[in-house]
Design a protein around this motif. Structure first.
Motif, mmCIF file in Angstrom:
data_model
loop_
_atom_site.group_PDB
_atom_site.id
_atom_site.type_symbol
_atom_site.label_atom_id
_atom_site.label_comp_id
_atom_site.label_asym_id
_atom_site.label_seq_id
_atom_site.Cartn_x
_atom_site.Cartn_y
_atom_site.Cartn_z
ATOM 1 N N PRO A 153 5.003 27.957 39.357
ATOM 2 C CA PRO A 153 4.430 28.072 38.008
ATOM 3 C C PRO A 153 3.131 28.871 37.969
ATOM 4 O O PRO A 153 2.868 29.593 36.992
ATOM 5 C CB PRO A 153 4.186 26.614 37.601
ATOM 6 C CG PRO A 153 5.152 25.823 38.439
ATOM 7 C CD PRO A 153 5.249 26.555 39.734
ATOM 8 N N GLU A 154 2.330 28.779 39.029
ATOM 9 C CA GLU A 154 1.067 29.518 39.044
ATOM 10 C C GLU A 154 1.312 31.024 39.073
ATOM 11 O O GLU A 154 0.603 31.795 38.410
ATOM 12 C CB GLU A 154 0.221 29.116 40.266
ATOM 13 C CG GLU A 154 -0.172 27.647 40.311
ATOM 14 C CD GLU A 154 0.926 26.767 40.895
ATOM 15 O OE1 GLU A 154 1.993 27.314 41.300
ATOM 16 O OE2 GLU A 154 0.729 25.530 40.936
ATOM 17 N N PHE A 155 2.323 31.445 39.830
ATOM 18 C CA PHE A 155 2.639 32.871 39.888
ATOM 19 C C PHE A 155 3.213 33.337 38.557
ATOM 20 O O PHE A 155 2.894 34.434 38.090
ATOM 21 C CB PHE A 155 3.630 33.154 41.018
ATOM 22 C CG PHE A 155 4.022 34.599 41.134
ATOM 23 C CD1 PHE A 155 3.116 35.551 41.541
ATOM 24 C CD2 PHE A 155 5.313 35.006 40.810
ATOM 25 C CE1 PHE A 155 3.464 36.900 41.636
ATOM 26 C CE2 PHE A 155 5.681 36.335 40.894
ATOM 27 C CZ PHE A 155 4.748 37.290 41.312
ATOM 28 N N LEU A 156 4.043 32.517 37.930
ATOM 29 C CA LEU A 156 4.594 32.863 36.624
ATOM 30 C C LEU A 156 3.464 33.060 35.619
ATOM 31 O O LEU A 156 3.480 34.026 34.839
ATOM 32 C CB LEU A 156 5.543 31.767 36.144
ATOM 33 C CG LEU A 156 6.100 31.921 34.722
ATOM 34 C CD1 LEU A 156 6.846 33.239 34.556
ATOM 35 C CD2 LEU A 156 7.006 30.740 34.381
ATOM 36 N N GLU A 157 2.483 32.194 35.646
ATOM 37 C CA GLU A 157 1.367 32.326 34.717
ATOM 38 C C GLU A 157 0.558 33.585 35.021
ATOM 39 O O GLU A 157 0.072 34.260 34.105
ATOM 40 C CB GLU A 157 0.465 31.089 34.804
ATOM 41 C CG GLU A 157 -0.600 31.032 33.736
ATOM 42 C CD GLU A 157 -0.041 31.094 32.324
ATOM 43 O OE1 GLU A 157 -0.665 31.746 31.463
ATOM 44 O OE2 GLU A 157 1.033 30.509 32.075
ATOM 45 N N ALA A 158 0.438 33.923 36.301
ATOM 46 C CA ALA A 158 -0.271 35.152 36.679
ATOM 47 C C ALA A 158 0.463 36.379 36.144
ATOM 48 O O ALA A 158 -0.167 37.335 35.685
ATOM 49 C CB ALA A 158 -0.415 35.228 38.194
ATOM 50 N N LEU A 159 1.799 36.357 36.198
ATOM 51 C CA LEU A 159 2.588 37.458 35.641
ATOM 52 C C LEU A 159 2.364 37.581 34.138
ATOM 53 O O LEU A 159 2.258 38.694 33.603
ATOM 54 C CB LEU A 159 4.078 37.237 35.906
ATOM 55 C CG LEU A 159 4.606 37.479 37.315
ATOM 56 C CD1 LEU A 159 6.085 37.118 37.383
ATOM 57 C CD2 LEU A 159 4.403 38.930 37.746
ATOM 58 N N ARG A 160 2.296 36.448 33.472
ATOM 59 C CA ARG A 160 2.072 36.469 32.028
ATOM 60 C C ARG A 160 0.690 37.013 31.683
ATOM 61 O O ARG A 160 0.530 37.734 30.700
ATOM 62 C CB ARG A 160 2.208 35.051 31.464
ATOM 63 C CG ARG A 160 3.616 34.473 31.494
ATOM 64 C CD ARG A 160 3.570 32.987 31.205
ATOM 65 N NE ARG A 160 4.899 32.395 31.067
ATOM 66 C CZ ARG A 160 5.123 31.079 31.141
ATOM 67 N NH1 ARG A 160 4.117 30.244 31.350
ATOM 68 N NH2 ARG A 160 6.361 30.614 31.009
ATOM 69 N N THR A 161 -0.288 36.690 32.505
ATOM 70 C CA THR A 161 -1.672 37.062 32.218
ATOM 71 C C THR A 161 -1.954 38.517 32.559
ATOM 72 O O THR A 161 -2.532 39.267 31.763
ATOM 73 C CB THR A 161 -2.637 36.153 33.000
ATOM 74 O OG1 THR A 161 -2.372 34.794 32.655
ATOM 75 C CG2 THR A 161 -4.092 36.503 32.689
ATOM 76 N N LEU A 164 1.596 41.586 40.717
ATOM 77 C CA LEU A 164 2.530 42.391 41.513
ATOM 78 C C LEU A 164 1.815 43.090 42.662
ATOM 79 O O LEU A 164 2.369 43.231 43.755
ATOM 80 C CB LEU A 164 3.218 43.413 40.609
ATOM 81 C CG LEU A 164 4.133 42.826 39.537
ATOM 82 C CD1 LEU A 164 4.582 43.912 38.562
ATOM 83 C CD2 LEU A 164 5.338 42.140 40.168
ATOM 84 N N ARG A 165 0.596 43.517 42.419
ATOM 85 C CA ARG A 165 -0.159 44.174 43.485
ATOM 86 C C ARG A 165 -0.397 43.219 44.652
ATOM 87 O O ARG A 165 -0.404 43.632 45.816
ATOM 88 C CB ARG A 165 -1.484 44.701 42.931
ATOM 89 C CG ARG A 165 -2.336 45.464 43.929
ATOM 90 C CD ARG A 165 -3.550 46.080 43.277
ATOM 91 N NE ARG A 165 -3.180 47.220 42.458
ATOM 92 C CZ ARG A 165 -3.097 48.468 42.927
ATOM 93 N NH1 ARG A 165 -3.335 48.721 44.205
ATOM 94 N NH2 ARG A 165 -2.765 49.459 42.135
ATOM 95 N N GLU A 166 -0.595 41.936 44.354
ATOM 96 C CA GLU A 166 -0.786 40.949 45.412
ATOM 97 C C GLU A 166 0.420 40.893 46.348
ATOM 98 O O GLU A 166 0.300 40.556 47.519
ATOM 99 C CB GLU A 166 -1.033 39.567 44.804
ATOM 100 C CG GLU A 166 -2.395 39.382 44.157
ATOM 101 C CD GLU A 166 -3.517 39.347 45.178
ATOM 102 O OE1 GLU A 166 -3.310 38.795 46.270
ATOM 103 O OE2 GLU A 166 -4.610 39.880 44.880
#
Length: 206
Positions: A68-76, A82-84
């Motif tokens: 969920p944290e990565f999903l939220e990062a994609l949204r933000t 993606l660079r990470e």
């Protein structure tokens, strides 16, 4: 010599006008000169079109399904997220991730040319660049989806996103039911290139 001259013996006039035919003619010339190995070229194209690129995108989708944290990062900020993972560069800038839900199905097109997130999906397929797809999907997206074998509930809205040089889109397909215990690699196997363009849905595990 002017291009409208009746004398067409200059070299570029010998190439056929359609881009695909011009590429094929150039490939034939290079092969005849021994500069290109057709088998190696086919392998290279297949790798980028069907393995390297789509596998990167599938990694992003599977990670978003699991974390969920990565999903939220994609949204933000999709570019930063993606660079990470190391997915960036030319044709991969200005990314926006759009999520499929039971209420909304997303599909991507580039109506002007063929803008496409190469670092995530590899080489764009021929149908994505075709005039037929680019013209029809904005007018009759449900019919185009049906042609790809995707039938949606009448209550599901279809959103068409037009990629440009300023913004490119990645569709995050819905996670199939019955996949809670699957590893990231197993989830990646359920994600196709077409599902990340929106012309397919994620596969159901067998």
């Amino acid at each position: 010599m002017p291009h409208d001259s009746p004398d067409h013996d200059h070299p570029h006039a010998l190439l056929p006008p359609a881009p695909a035919l011009r590429v094929k003619a150039l490939e034939t010339i290079l092969t005849q000169k021994g500069l290109v190995d057709p088998a190696a070229l086919d392998t290279l194209i297949d790798t980028y079109e069907n393995k390297i690129g789509p596998r990167n995108g599938a990694h992003v989708v599977a990670k978003a399904w699991r974390e969920p944290e990565f999903l939220e990062a994609l949204r933000t900020d999709a570019d930063a997220a993606l660079r990470e993972l190391g997915y960036y560069g030319r044709q991969g800038e200005h990314m926006v991730v759009v999520e499929n839900t039971p209420d909304t199905h997303n599909i991507v097109v580039c109506t002007l040319c063929s803008c496409y997130p190469w670092p995530l999906l590899g080489i764009p397929p021929g149908w994505y660049k075709s005039d037929a797809y680019r013209a029809r999907v904005v007018r009759e997206p449900r019919k185009v989806l049906s042609d790809f074998g995707v039938t949606l509930d009448d209550k599901t809205a279809v959103r068409v996103w037009d990629s440009t040089a300023e913004v490119r889109y990645l569709v995050l397909p819905m996670r199939p039911a019955g996949t809670d215990g699957l590893s990231e690699d197993a989830l990646m196997d359920l994600v196709s290139r077409d599902s990340m363009v929106g012309t397919a849905i994620a596969s159901v595990p067998t």
